[in-house]
Design a protein around this motif. Structure first.
Motif, PDB file in Angstrom:
ATOM      1  N   UNK A   1     -27.559  11.218 -35.922  1.00 53.94           N
ATOM      2  CA  UNK A   1     -28.620  11.401 -36.899  1.00 53.94           C
ATOM      3  C   UNK A   1     -28.082  10.961 -38.258  1.00 53.94           C
ATOM      4  N   UNK A   2     -28.795  10.033 -38.887  1.00 50.89           N
ATOM      5  CA  UNK A   2     -28.396   9.498 -40.185  1.00 50.89           C
ATOM      6  C   UNK A   2     -29.290  10.108 -41.251  1.00 50.89           C
ATOM      7  N   UNK A   3     -28.670  10.696 -42.269  1.00 51.30           N
ATOM      8  CA  UNK A   3     -29.403  11.300 -43.387  1.00 51.30           C
ATOM      9  C   UNK A   3     -30.437  12.331 -42.918  1.00 51.30           C
ATOM     10  N   UNK A   4     -30.161  13.011 -41.835  1.00 46.09           N
ATOM     11  CA  UNK A   4     -31.082  14.012 -41.266  1.00 46.09           C
ATOM     12  C   UNK A   4     -32.465  13.451 -40.963  1.00 46.09           C
ATOM     13  N   UNK A   5     -32.588  12.138 -40.818  1.00 40.61           N
ATOM     14  CA  UNK A   5     -33.902  11.523 -40.642  1.00 40.61           C
ATOM     15  C   UNK A   5     -33.936  10.461 -39.552  1.00 40.61           C
ATOM     16  N   UNK A   6     -32.948   9.576 -39.525  1.00 38.17           N
ATOM     17  CA  UNK A   6     -32.982   8.404 -38.652  1.00 38.17           C
ATOM     18  C   UNK A   6     -32.018   8.569 -37.478  1.00 38.17           C
ATOM     19  N   UNK A   7     -32.487   8.179 -36.295  1.00 46.09           N
ATOM     20  CA  UNK A   7     -31.658   8.237 -35.101  1.00 46.09           C
ATOM     21  C   UNK A   7     -30.917   6.927 -34.902  1.00 46.09           C
ATOM     22  N   UNK A   8     -29.712   7.032 -34.417  1.00 42.91           N
ATOM     23  CA  UNK A   8     -28.916   5.862 -34.045  1.00 42.91           C
ATOM     24  C   UNK A   8     -28.286   6.155 -32.691  1.00 42.91           C
ATOM     25  N   UNK A   9     -28.014   5.101 -31.954  1.00 41.13           N
ATOM     26  CA  UNK A   9     -27.394   5.238 -30.635  1.00 41.13           C
ATOM     27  C   UNK A   9     -26.230   4.272 -30.539  1.00 41.13           C
ATOM     28  N   UNK A  10     -25.110   4.787 -30.064  1.00 45.65           N
ATOM     29  CA  UNK A  10     -23.958   3.924 -29.760  1.00 45.65           C
ATOM     30  C   UNK A  10     -23.830   3.924 -28.241  1.00 45.65           C
ATOM     31  N   UNK A  11     -24.130   2.784 -27.604  1.00 47.55           N
ATOM     32  CA  UNK A  11     -24.002   2.728 -26.142  1.00 47.55           C
ATOM     33  C   UNK A  11     -22.526   2.675 -25.726  1.00 47.55           C
TER      34      UNK A  11
ATOM     35  N   UNK B   1     -22.953   9.122 -39.570  1.00 48.67           N
ATOM     36  CA  UNK B   1     -23.961   9.840 -38.803  1.00 48.67           C
ATOM     37  C   UNK B   1     -23.368  11.102 -38.202  1.00 48.67           C
ATOM     38  N   UNK B   2     -24.234  12.045 -37.893  1.00 49.23           N
ATOM     39  CA  UNK B   2     -23.812  13.293 -37.265  1.00 49.23           C
ATOM     40  C   UNK B   2     -24.234  13.248 -35.792  1.00 49.23           C
ATOM     41  N   UNK B   3     -23.294  13.492 -34.898  1.00 50.93           N
ATOM     42  CA  UNK B   3     -23.573  13.473 -33.460  1.00 50.93           C
ATOM     43  C   UNK B   3     -24.590  14.563 -33.131  1.00 50.93           C
TER      44      UNK B   3
ATOM     45  N   UNK C   1     -20.136  16.485 -34.840  1.00 46.58           N
ATOM     46  CA  UNK C   1     -19.078  15.660 -35.421  1.00 46.58           C
ATOM     47  C   UNK C   1     -19.669  14.587 -36.320  1.00 46.58           C
ATOM     48  N   UNK C   2     -18.959  14.288 -37.418  1.00 44.15           N
ATOM     49  CA  UNK C   2     -19.372  13.175 -38.273  1.00 44.15           C
ATOM     50  C   UNK C   2     -18.673  11.913 -37.779  1.00 44.15           C
TER      51      UNK C   2
END
Length: 166
Positions: free
Chosen positions: A111-121, A98-100, A151-152
């Motif tokens: 952001x994963x694949x410029x489409x999906x959001x992810x969060x690392x708490x 993912x890209x920060x 950053x990746x």
């Protein structure tokens, strides 16, 4: 020739076949196929827990039957369809890139694949990482690695959920 990175992307996707019953209004009877595709398109890019992921595309669709039972004030025609969807469905434990795109003192947004959001708490970050308020970044005290916007990051997927699931 495939690299490990290429294989990682392919592992996030899978095809699933499912059977659905759609309810169409009688006004759609002149073009049932088009109405079914329109209804199925509303499922795209939304997490579907019953499918185990996010439908990205309809690979194939077959109308298996239709019925029009009359229920007092429900004029819908019930259409049974078999559908093959391409899903974004990373499994728990899979490694994803993912890209920060967002940084805070309690989370890293990706952001994963410029489409999906992810969060690392914060509690899922490696213990040697700390938030640097001056630089607005997360920095490792042992390696010096710095996470900043753009950053990746490779991370392990814990699961998928929608933001309205709390």
């Amino acid at each position: 020739y495939e690299t490990a990175c290429d294989l990682r992307y392919f592992q996030m996707f899978r095809e699933v076949r499912t059977k659905l019953q759609l309810k169409l209004l009688p006004s759609n009877l002149s073009n049932i196929h088009g109405a079914v595709l329109r209804e199925l398109s509303f499922m795209l890019l939304r997490i579907e827990p019953t499918l185990g992921g996010v439908p990205l595309a309809i690979k194939s669709m077959k109308i298996e039957g239709a019925s029009a039972p009359i229920f007092e004030d429900h004029p819908h025609v019930h259409v049974n369809v078999a559908v093959n969807f391409l899903l974004f469905a990373p499994e728990a434990g899979s490694v994803i890139s993912g890209i920060v795109n967002n940084l805070a003192d309690d989370t890293v947004g990706l952001l994963i694949l410029n489409t999906f959001n992810a969060v690392i708490p914060r509690d899922e970050m490696p213990p040697d990482f700390a938030f640097d308020y001056k630089e607005s970044s997360w920095t490792s005290s042992t390696t010096g690695q710095c996470l900043s916007i753009g950053s990746e990051v490779l991370f392990s997927c814990k699961g998928m959920r929608t933001t309205d699931q709390g």
